[in-house]
Scaffold this active site. Structure first.
Site, mmCIF file in Angstrom:
data_model
loop_
_atom_site.group_PDB
_atom_site.id
_atom_site.type_symbol
_atom_site.label_atom_id
_atom_site.label_comp_id
_atom_site.label_asym_id
_atom_site.label_seq_id
_atom_site.Cartn_x
_atom_site.Cartn_y
_atom_site.Cartn_z
ATOM 1 C CB CYS A 69 -0.913 -0.038 1.232
ATOM 2 S SG CYS A 69 -1.783 1.493 1.583
ATOM 3 C CB CYS A 72 0.280 1.717 4.144
ATOM 4 S SG CYS A 72 -1.446 1.203 4.036
#
Length: 144
Positions: A69, A72
């Site tokens: 991600c 993230c």
């Protein structure tokens, strides 16, 4: 008489009883002898998740994330800075949704990163999407 808090060790998941005034003074786990409070987020797994959420007297914020991600990974340095600034009053942890899909499903994680704040064993707030360090700290302080 000083107030004692239950603090779960991020290394061995043992619940420790610690005087409040010793939290920031290098309190160590009675079982594994490692530091109970760290200025960095710690990794959660299925083995210790319930104990960290339910047996801690300190508020816990969990970052549900995945290695693939992009947002993230972008938020990770800000999350680390927030952990350093908020310790020992609030504990910050990370849960890899790829490694622990059952926990992610149980909490209905649909998008990552998602932050969930827990206090006294209950979810008290949730926020999806990446934030900068000031946004993280403000959100955490407002919710725990």
């Amino acid at each position: 008489m000083s107030e004692h808090l239950h603090v779960v060790c991020p290394h061995c998941n043992t619940t420790n009883r610690v005087p409040r005034e010793r939290l920031g003074a290098g309190a160590k786990c009675g079982s594994c002898k490692q530091a109970l409070i760290s200025p960095q987020p710690f990794e959660l797994s299925a083995a210790g998740f319930e104990r960290h959420v339910g047996a801690n007297d300190l508020p816990l914020v969990v970052d549900f994330w995945a290695p693939w991600c992009g947002p993230c990974r972008m938020m990770a340095p800000a999350y680390e800075q927030a952990a350093a600034q908020l310790a020992p009053a609030v504990r910050l942890a990370r849960l890899n949704t790829e490694a622990e899909p059952d926990i992610a499903a149980r909490f209905g994680i649909r998008g990552i990163p998602t932050l969930i704040a827990f206090k006294n064993g209950r979810e008290v707030a949730r926020q999806s999407g990446a934030m900068d360090v000031s946004g993280l700290i403000n959100w955490i302080k407002a919710n725990v």
